[in-house]
Design a protein around this motif. Structure first.
Motif, PDB file in Angstrom:
ATOM      1  N   PHE A  59       0.853  -1.188   0.000  1.00  0.00           N
ATOM      2  CA  PHE A  59       0.000   0.000   0.000  1.00  0.00           C
ATOM      3  C   PHE A  59       0.884   1.230   0.000  1.00  0.00           C
ATOM      4  N   SER A  60       0.301   2.354  -0.371  1.00  0.00           N
ATOM      5  CA  SER A  60       1.065   3.595  -0.437  1.00  0.00           C
ATOM      6  C   SER A  60       1.456   4.056   0.966  1.00  0.00           C
ATOM      7  N   PRO A  61       2.718   4.430   1.182  1.00  0.00           N
ATOM      8  CA  PRO A  61       3.104   4.956   2.489  1.00  0.00           C
ATOM      9  C   PRO A  61       2.322   6.203   2.888  1.00  0.00           C
ATOM     10  N   ASP A  62       1.676   6.841   1.916  1.00  0.00           N
ATOM     11  CA  ASP A  62       0.882   8.032   2.192  1.00  0.00           C
ATOM     12  C   ASP A  62      -0.581   7.727   2.487  1.00  0.00           C
ATOM     13  N   ASP A  63      -0.932   6.431   2.584  1.00  0.00           N
ATOM     14  CA  ASP A  63      -2.305   6.023   2.865  1.00  0.00           C
ATOM     15  C   ASP A  63      -2.455   5.852   4.372  1.00  0.00           C
ATOM     16  N   PRO A  64      -3.028   6.851   5.079  1.00  0.00           N
ATOM     17  CA  PRO A  64      -3.071   6.768   6.552  1.00  0.00           C
ATOM     18  C   PRO A  64      -3.951   5.638   7.058  1.00  0.00           C
ATOM     19  N   ASP A  65      -5.061   5.337   6.366  1.00  0.00           N
ATOM     20  CA  ASP A  65      -5.943   4.269   6.838  1.00  0.00           C
ATOM     21  C   ASP A  65      -5.250   2.910   6.752  1.00  0.00           C
ATOM     22  N   ALA A  66      -4.563   2.667   5.647  1.00  0.00           N
ATOM     23  CA  ALA A  66      -3.846   1.403   5.498  1.00  0.00           C
ATOM     24  C   ALA A  66      -2.735   1.286   6.536  1.00  0.00           C
ATOM     25  N   MET A  67      -2.057   2.390   6.800  1.00  0.00           N
ATOM     26  CA  MET A  67      -0.986   2.364   7.793  1.00  0.00           C
ATOM     27  C   MET A  67      -1.549   2.120   9.184  1.00  0.00           C
ATOM     28  N   ASP A  68      -2.677   2.719   9.508  1.00  0.00           N
ATOM     29  CA  ASP A  68      -3.316   2.476  10.799  1.00  0.00           C
ATOM     30  C   ASP A  68      -3.624   0.986  10.977  1.00  0.00           C
ATOM     31  N   GLU A  69      -4.175   0.372   9.940  1.00  0.00           N
ATOM     32  CA  GLU A  69      -4.549  -1.035  10.040  1.00  0.00           C
ATOM     33  C   GLU A  69      -3.317  -1.921  10.161  1.00  0.00           C
ATOM     34  N   PHE A  70      -2.248  -1.561   9.467  1.00  0.00           N
ATOM     35  CA  PHE A  70      -1.025  -2.355   9.533  1.00  0.00           C
ATOM     36  C   PHE A  70      -0.418  -2.297  10.939  1.00  0.00           C
ATOM     37  N   ILE A  71      -0.320  -1.123  11.515  1.00  0.00           N
ATOM     38  CA  ILE A  71       0.301  -0.962  12.820  1.00  0.00           C
ATOM     39  C   ILE A  71      -0.574  -1.546  13.934  1.00  0.00           C
ATOM     40  N   ALA A  72      -1.885  -1.649  13.690  1.00  0.00           N
ATOM     41  CA  ALA A  72      -2.814  -2.101  14.725  1.00  0.00           C
ATOM     42  C   ALA A  72      -2.461  -3.474  15.281  1.00  0.00           C
TER      43      ALA A  72
END
Length: 332
Positions: free
Chosen positions: A139-152
């Motif tokens: 996913f794009s590093p600039d996609d905050p929703d995807a990053m939130d789900e990954f770190i969760a």
């Protein structure tokens, strides 16, 4: 008024014909303040095809701070390595290492927690934007929703790395006593566990595939701990016996052997654009000097390009798995 779009991934997912279940490897009972508690149980989830055609099951062991879900669906929604192994005829067991995921953590039974896992730490490990070769992040590093789900999915490790590795190895050893001989597939911080498990149950471990195992030997891993015994933080059974971690560090290469790893097929997999790949050649050298037969597989040498440390769930994760499957077919 705009209609809300519901999230229903099951409407597009492919049908999977598998058997599925879970069980627990209990921890030991400990007494504190007149009460009895259990320390460090391990959750095990298993999947298998209708007909298991491969002789040995695969045990998938997750990396540091994460949990067994990293082997299931990828961040962009594709089937992960667990499903792909099932499709190839393997029974698959996915664990949550003690103190991670569904395996409970409490400081009064497992000791102090390490630091929390930060967004910046995740970016540094998995997709540092300084390497233009890294093209497969899902996913794009600039996609905050995807990053939130990954770190969760990330949590702290036990602060005592040697204790954490000891619990991991002890629990998986009991798992192998229950299910019989198996293949271990480790990732990152679970890499040392593979060597420790084979040291405990050499007759039960048929092969180890280590995806960028934590290292190099004797390294101080930031926010995690010291690899005091070379390739592990916890003691291993050297020959002649090493009475201390310092004795292992001071020993000449080849003077200490690891009899439990002699003749065991070991594959260490590294990715083209991962900064962590550099730790693997010294790890292989340490193993081989101790009598093991560890092979290095650099994905770019097999035509699999653009991967970082999260190669098991990046966009080309299926292609990254192919040389591993081929090696297992030839070696086990």
């Amino acid at each position: 008024m705009q209609k809300h779009q519901h999230y229903a991934p099951w409407t597009e997912a492919v049908t999977r014909t598998i058997r599925r279940g879970h069980f627990w490897i209990p921890g030991e009972r400990i007494a504190q303040n007149g009460l009895t508690y259990q320390r460090g149980p391990m959750y095990v989830e298993w999947e298998a095809p209708e007909v298991v055609s491969m002789p040995y099951p695969v045990v998938l062991m997750h990396g540091g701070g994460f949990q067994g879900t990293e082997w299931f669906d990828t961040p962009d929604g594709r089937p992960g390595w667990a499903q792909r192994f099932v499709e190839k005829g393997y029974a698959v067991l996915v664990i949550d290492r003690p103190g991670h995921g569904r395996s409970p953590f409490h400081v009064e039974t497992l000791g102090e927690m390490g630091p929390p896992f930060s967004y910046e730490g995740g970016q540094h490990i998995y997709f540092p934007q300084s390497d233009e070769r890294h093209t497969q992040w899902p996913f794009s590093p600039d996609d905050p929703d995807a990053m939130d789900e990954f770190i969760a999915g990330y949590g702290p490790l036990p602060k005592d790395l040697a204790l954490s590795q000891t619990l991991d190895a002890d629990r998986v050893a009991v798992l192998l006593d229950r299910i019989g001989p198996a293949i271990l597939v480790t990732h990152s911080a679970s890499g040392p566990d593979g060597w420790l498990i084979a040291d405990r149950r050499p007759e039960q471990v048929k092969a180890i595939v280590a995806i960028e195992p934590m290292g190099p030997p004797f390294a101080e891993i930031p926010n995690i701990g010291l690899m005091a015994w070379g390739i592990t933080a916890a003691p291993m059974r050297f020959d002649p016996p090493a009475v201390s971690a310092e004795a292992v560090r001071d020993a000449q290469p080849g003077s200490l052997r690891l009899p439990s790893l002699t003749g065991l097929p070991i594959l260490i997999v590294t990715a083209e654009a991962s900064a962590f790949a550099a730790a693997s050649p010294p790890t292989a050298s340490f193993l081989n000097a101790a009598g093991a037969s560890a092979e290095l597989l650099h994905l770019a040498d097999r035509g699999v390009y653009g991967n970082g440390h999260g190669l098991i769930y990046e966009k080309n994760s299926d292609e990254a798995l192919l040389p591993v499957l081929q090696w297992l077919q030839n070696s086990v």
